[in-house]
Write a protein that holds these residues in place. Structure first.
Motif, PDB file in Angstrom:
ATOM      1  N   ALA A 108      -5.923  53.122  -5.762  1.00  0.00           N
ATOM      2  CA  ALA A 108      -7.254  53.686  -5.547  1.00  0.00           C
ATOM      3  C   ALA A 108      -8.037  53.755  -6.854  1.00  0.00           C
ATOM      4  N   SER A 109      -7.362  54.169  -7.920  1.00  0.00           N
ATOM      5  CA  SER A 109      -8.024  54.276  -9.220  1.00  0.00           C
ATOM      6  C   SER A 109      -8.405  52.907  -9.759  1.00  0.00           C
ATOM      7  N   ILE A 110      -7.495  51.932  -9.639  1.00  0.00           N
ATOM      8  CA  ILE A 110      -7.769  50.585 -10.149  1.00  0.00           C
ATOM      9  C   ILE A 110      -8.916  49.951  -9.376  1.00  0.00           C
ATOM     10  N   SER A 111      -8.913  50.103  -8.043  1.00  0.00           N
ATOM     11  CA  SER A 111      -9.960  49.470  -7.230  1.00  0.00           C
ATOM     12  C   SER A 111     -11.331  50.089  -7.473  1.00  0.00           C
ATOM     13  N   SER A 112     -11.372  51.324  -8.014  1.00  0.00           N
ATOM     14  CA  SER A 112     -12.662  51.970  -8.284  1.00  0.00           C
ATOM     15  C   SER A 112     -13.317  51.453  -9.553  1.00  0.00           C
ATOM     16  N   VAL A 113     -12.567  50.771 -10.419  1.00  0.00           N
ATOM     17  CA  VAL A 113     -13.129  50.273 -11.679  1.00  0.00           C
ATOM     18  C   VAL A 113     -12.958  48.755 -11.808  1.00  0.00           C
ATOM     19  N   SER A 114     -12.723  48.074 -10.705  1.00  0.00           N
ATOM     20  CA  SER A 114     -12.547  46.617 -10.744  1.00  0.00           C
ATOM     21  C   SER A 114     -12.822  46.055  -9.359  1.00  0.00           C
ATOM     22  N   ARG A 115     -12.720  44.734  -9.255  1.00  0.00           N
ATOM     23  CA  ARG A 115     -12.782  44.067  -7.949  1.00  0.00           C
ATOM     24  C   ARG A 115     -11.348  43.714  -7.558  1.00  0.00           C
ATOM     25  N   LEU A 116     -10.779  44.537  -6.702  1.00  0.00           N
ATOM     26  CA  LEU A 116      -9.363  44.404  -6.356  1.00  0.00           C
ATOM     27  C   LEU A 116      -9.208  43.939  -4.927  1.00  0.00           C
ATOM     28  N   GLU A 117      -8.287  43.013  -4.725  1.00  0.00           N
ATOM     29  CA  GLU A 117      -7.900  42.618  -3.372  1.00  0.00           C
ATOM     30  C   GLU A 117      -6.387  42.539  -3.277  1.00  0.00           C
ATOM     31  N   LEU A 118      -5.902  42.881  -2.092  1.00  0.00           N
ATOM     32  CA  LEU A 118      -4.456  42.900  -1.833  1.00  0.00           C
ATOM     33  C   LEU A 118      -4.188  42.002  -0.638  1.00  0.00           C
ATOM     34  N   ILE A 119      -3.273  41.054  -0.802  1.00  0.00           N
ATOM     35  CA  ILE A 119      -2.875  40.157   0.285  1.00  0.00           C
ATOM     36  C   ILE A 119      -1.377  40.318   0.478  1.00  0.00           C
ATOM     37  N   LEU A 153      -1.491  41.050  -5.676  1.00  0.00           N
ATOM     38  CA  LEU A 153      -2.576  41.948  -6.055  1.00  0.00           C
ATOM     39  C   LEU A 153      -3.414  41.240  -7.101  1.00  0.00           C
ATOM     40  N   ILE A 154      -4.715  41.112  -6.831  1.00  0.00           N
ATOM     41  CA  ILE A 154      -5.623  40.403  -7.736  1.00  0.00           C
ATOM     42  C   ILE A 154      -6.676  41.390  -8.237  1.00  0.00           C
ATOM     43  N   VAL A 155      -6.715  41.574  -9.536  1.00  0.00           N
ATOM     44  CA  VAL A 155      -7.682  42.481 -10.165  1.00  0.00           C
ATOM     45  C   VAL A 155      -8.628  41.636 -11.004  1.00  0.00           C
ATOM     46  N   ARG A 156      -9.929  41.681 -10.674  1.00  0.00           N
ATOM     47  CA  ARG A 156     -10.924  40.906 -11.411  1.00  0.00           C
ATOM     48  C   ARG A 156     -11.948  41.841 -12.059  1.00  0.00           C
ATOM     49  N   ASP A 157     -12.457  41.399 -13.200  1.00  0.00           N
ATOM     50  CA  ASP A 157     -13.579  42.072 -13.876  1.00  0.00           C
ATOM     51  C   ASP A 157     -13.326  43.574 -14.064  1.00  0.00           C
ATOM     52  N   LEU A 158     -12.272  43.879 -14.798  1.00  0.00           N
ATOM     53  CA  LEU A 158     -11.917  45.282 -15.042  1.00  0.00           C
ATOM     54  C   LEU A 158     -13.047  46.008 -15.772  1.00  0.00           C
ATOM     55  N   PHE A 159     -13.401  47.194 -15.273  1.00  0.00           N
ATOM     56  CA  PHE A 159     -14.447  48.061 -15.833  1.00  0.00           C
ATOM     57  C   PHE A 159     -15.843  47.436 -15.722  1.00  0.00           C
ATOM     58  N   ALA A 164     -19.241  51.923 -20.175  1.00  0.00           N
ATOM     59  CA  ALA A 164     -18.808  52.775 -21.291  1.00  0.00           C
ATOM     60  C   ALA A 164     -17.308  52.616 -21.529  1.00  0.00           C
ATOM     61  N   ARG A 165     -16.536  52.471 -20.437  1.00  0.00           N
ATOM     62  CA  ARG A 165     -15.093  52.270 -20.584  1.00  0.00           C
ATOM     63  C   ARG A 165     -14.791  50.888 -21.151  1.00  0.00           C
ATOM     64  N   ARG A 166     -15.582  49.916 -20.733  1.00  0.00           N
ATOM     65  CA  ARG A 166     -15.306  48.542 -21.170  1.00  0.00           C
ATOM     66  C   ARG A 166     -15.533  48.378 -22.673  1.00  0.00           C
ATOM     67  N   LYS A 167     -16.420  49.186 -23.237  1.00  0.00           N
ATOM     68  CA  LYS A 167     -16.682  49.094 -24.672  1.00  0.00           C
ATOM     69  C   LYS A 167     -15.459  49.458 -25.505  1.00  0.00           C
ATOM     70  N   PHE A 168     -14.546  50.226 -24.919  1.00  0.00           N
ATOM     71  CA  PHE A 168     -13.357  50.650 -25.656  1.00  0.00           C
ATOM     72  C   PHE A 168     -12.267  49.579 -25.689  1.00  0.00           C
ATOM     73  N   LEU A 169     -12.422  48.521 -24.914  1.00  0.00           N
ATOM     74  CA  LEU A 169     -11.431  47.446 -24.944  1.00  0.00           C
ATOM     75  C   LEU A 169     -11.532  46.677 -26.256  1.00  0.00           C
ATOM     76  N   ARG A 170     -10.393  46.137 -26.695  1.00  0.00           N
ATOM     77  CA  ARG A 170     -10.340  45.391 -27.951  1.00  0.00           C
ATOM     78  C   ARG A 170     -10.481  43.900 -27.674  1.00  0.00           C
ATOM     79  N   THR A 171     -10.161  43.111 -28.678  1.00  0.00           N
ATOM     80  CA  THR A 171     -10.270  41.666 -28.531  1.00  0.00           C
ATOM     81  C   THR A 171      -9.266  41.155 -27.503  1.00  0.00           C
ATOM     82  N   GLU A 172      -9.505  39.946 -27.029  1.00  0.00           N
ATOM     83  CA  GLU A 172      -8.597  39.346 -26.051  1.00  0.00           C
ATOM     84  C   GLU A 172      -7.169  39.277 -26.585  1.00  0.00           C
ATOM     85  N   ARG A 173      -7.036  38.929 -27.853  1.00  0.00           N
ATOM     86  CA  ARG A 173      -5.700  38.817 -28.447  1.00  0.00           C
ATOM     87  C   ARG A 173      -4.997  40.164 -28.477  1.00  0.00           C
ATOM     88  N   THR A 174      -5.738  41.229 -28.829  1.00  0.00           N
ATOM     89  CA  THR A 174      -5.138  42.561 -28.877  1.00  0.00           C
ATOM     90  C   THR A 174      -4.731  43.032 -27.491  1.00  0.00           C
TER      91      THR A 174
END
Length: 639
Positions: A108-119, A153-159, A164-174
């Motif tokens: 529930a928490s993940i689907s509220s901040v991303s585009r989540l689908e479950l098959i 479970l497919i999670v796309r476009d997190l945050f 505001a939450r997405r700004k706290f993410l680091r580089t792709e490598r990190t």
């Protein structure tokens, strides 16, 4: 809007999406948090193969697919609902949780901040169902979709909807490095499950499962192969196998040799019933087990699994479930410490890293093939003689702290650090007889550290064993031998207390005062006498003689804190060990002192039967092995 106007707002029920996004603040910190929750669901579903695909460090795409039991179509509307779970039904279930997840908040928490689908599909017919949660109220939408047995479970476009939450993410490598670390922990926790990891379409890890039809040796080899792939071959080469069990609790896995310790605690993996934990009580027990063998500021490496009855461990003490609470924390602490302490005490490099006992080595009357002790000569190019006067730092007869024990005591005389005419003469004749023997036995009887060839600059002993050349730091080695003997002597007699001329008052909290009263007998055994004179005050009346001059207030306060937290009195024991280590250091043979060959060989024999002889009291190695292959490489032989 000012504070007063804000306070007068009417009370309202939060929308489901907003409530889930608030909960996501605890569950979803970054893509690695999402991966952990999804893979744990796969493991709870009974999957034995989990495949993970990532794009852009998991921010753009994070797909997890398993071959578990799947989800029934009628349960799908609740699959993405908050506080909906199939893993617990009653309070009794909560008190004995055996699954990794149980709160029903993650999806529930993940689907509220991303585009989540479950098959998902519950059989191998190829027919499945797809569910997503859309809209402000996150209403589930269920539609048919083809899928093999298991769940994706497919999670796309997190945050994407919380910038505001997405700004706290680091580089792709990190972010990928965090994802890989979570993958590493989960793969180490379940060797019976196959894992694969792809990033940007490139296969990063492919780990086959340890199957049930493999015998014990094959299963252990497969587990070692997995650890080597995840942590490096050097980890396995420098680790000891641990397997200890008592009263329904089992500890097994691998612990690194002290010489393989690292500058940071980045190779420490501890699992309780398959769950990754970072528990302070566990960390304290492991640190205590390594106390006498680690160099300052270094951290041990380990992959350890603790198996206990789920009823005696509470996993519901932290939102991320990284911390646990044991019903009998002291018993668990002491068990972990004892198992690791015993294993590290018996480790000896060069003997297949197995516990050693005096019976492992040949009797003194037996010569050895190929590596016979060199003949001792009074004159000649390779003769080694004792100087007429020894260093002034040599141990005296009164303290006997620096005297060799066992074979070394014979070579040195009566344990006073000086060779007696009788002891040295007998040992000299013994080695001369060995060298003259013309019927050497098999090479397997050569002691692990071999026989001394000579001394280098009065610091290192050079010895030859069946593998090649052994180099020993004689002061460090003798320091360890002396220290271990002093510790045994201390344990065999009661600790002498020294009454303080002026009793010292100490302010404590009520819980520590209760500990002082309850543990009065234990404290007395340690030479500490306390009187509780109030709910928050005690008086210190005596301290151990060995700690004379120490800060009594600081020592007792630390001691009561440890008794309260861990149920052990390790702080005062550590302080006493520091005193004994200082005595051992000053009472050991000093660098620059010339030893005879019998004395060198006696020191080697004592090392072989002394616990923790691979490191001195300060954690430095006492000896190294150079194999014939190593020497051949140095001299380019065989090229």
């Amino acid at each position: 809007m000012n504070q007063m106007e804000n306070a007068r707002r009417p009370i309202q029920v939060l929308s489901p999406r907003l409530a889930n996004q608030i909960a996501a603040g605890e569950v979803v910190e970054r893509p690695a948090s999402v991966l952990k929750e999804l893979v744990e669901n796969c493991l709870d579903a009974g999957a034995d193969q989990i495949d993970i695909e990532l794009e852009a460090g998991g921010v753009k795409l994070l797909r997890v697919r398993d071959n578990g039991c799947g989800i029934d179509p009628e349960d799908l509307p609740l699959a993405l609902a908050r506080h909906a779970t199939s893993k617990i039904l009653t309070l009794d279930d909560l008190e004995g949780v055996a699954s990794l997840g149980f709160r029903g908040e993650a999806l529930a928490s993940i689907s509220s901040v991303s585009r989540l689908e479950l098959i998902t599909s519950t059989d191998d017919s190829g027919k499945g169902w797809r569910v997503v949660a859309e809209g402000r109220d996150m209403q589930p939408q269920v539609t048919p979709a083809p899928h093999p047995q298991g769940t994706s479970l497919i999670v796309r476009d997190l945050f994407f909807n919380t910038p505001a939450r997405r700004k706290f993410l680091r580089t792709e490598r990190t972010e990928f490095s965090h994802l890989e670390e979570v993958f590493r922990r989960l793969a180490l926790s379940r060797p019976d499950v196959g894992f694969s990891l792809k990033h940007q379409g490139k296969l990063v890890h492919q780990l086959p499962a340890v199957t049930a039809d493999q015998d014990a040796a094959a299963a252990q080899d497969a587990s070692m192969q997995r650890i080597a792939r995840l942590l490096g071959r050097e980890f396995m080469d420098q680790s000891l196998v641990v397997d200890s069990e008592a009263s329904g609790i089992r500890l097994h896995g691998w612990v690194g040799l002290p010489v393989y310790a690292r500058a940071q605690a980045d190779r420490q993996y501890f699992f309780v019933n398959g769950r990754v934990v970072r528990d302070k009580l566990v960390a304290h027990a492991i640190r205590q087990a390594y106390q006498d063998v680690l160099f300052g500021g270094r951290h041990p490496v380990f992959v350890l699994h603790l198996e206990v009855d789920p009823q005696v461990v509470d996993v519901n003490v932290h939102p991320t479930k990284h911390e646990v609470r044991f019903r009998d924390g002291r018993w668990v602490h002491d068990f972990i410490f004892s198992a690791l302490h015993k294993r590290l005490s018996g480790a000896l490099i060069g003997s297949e890293k197995q516990p050693v006992t005096p019976a492992t080595y040949p009797q003194a009357s037996q010569p050895s093939a190929g590596v016979a002790p060199p003949q001792v000569q009074e004159q000649g190019a390779l003769s080694w003689s004792m100087p007429s006067s020894l260093s002034s730092t040599s141990p005296s007869a009164s303290d006997n702290a620096g005297g060799f024990s066992g074979a070394a005591a014979t070579a040195f005389g009566a344990g006073n650090g000086r060779p007696s005419a009788q002891g040295n003469g007998e040992t000299l004749a013994f080695y001369q007889r060995l060298a003259a023997d013309s019927a050497p036995p098999s090479a397997s009887e050569v002691p692990p550290l071999g026989y001394a060839l000579g001394q280098l600059q009065g610091i290192y002993i050079l010895a030859q064993n069946s593998h090649g050349l052994v180099v020993v730091d004689m002061h460090a080695a003798h320091e360890r031998i002396t220290y271990e003997r002093l510790k045994k002597d201390w344990l065999q007699r009661p600790l002498v207390a020294q009454p303080l001329l002026v009793p010292e008052p100490l302010s404590v909290d009520e819980s520590m005062a209760e500990v002082a009263a309850e543990q009065a007998e234990l404290l007395a055994d340690l030479g500490v006498q306390l009187d509780v004179i109030g709910p928050q005050e005690v008086v210190i009346r005596s301290m151990p003689v060995l700690l004379q001059g120490a800060n009594a207030n600081a020592m007792v306060f630390s001691l009561l804190q440890e008794l309260k937290r861990f149920g052990t009195a390790s702080s005062i024991e550590n302080s006493i060990h520091e005193v004994l280590a200082t005595i051992a250091c000053h009472g050991s043979v000093r660098a620059g002192r010339q030893l005879t060959l019998p004395e060198m060989n006696a020191l080697l024999r004592d090392m072989e039967v002394t616990e923790r002889s691979d490191q001195c009291n300060h954690g430095r190695p006492t000896w190294f092995q150079l194999s014939m292959q190593d020497l051949d490489k140095l001299f380019l032989r065989g090229r």
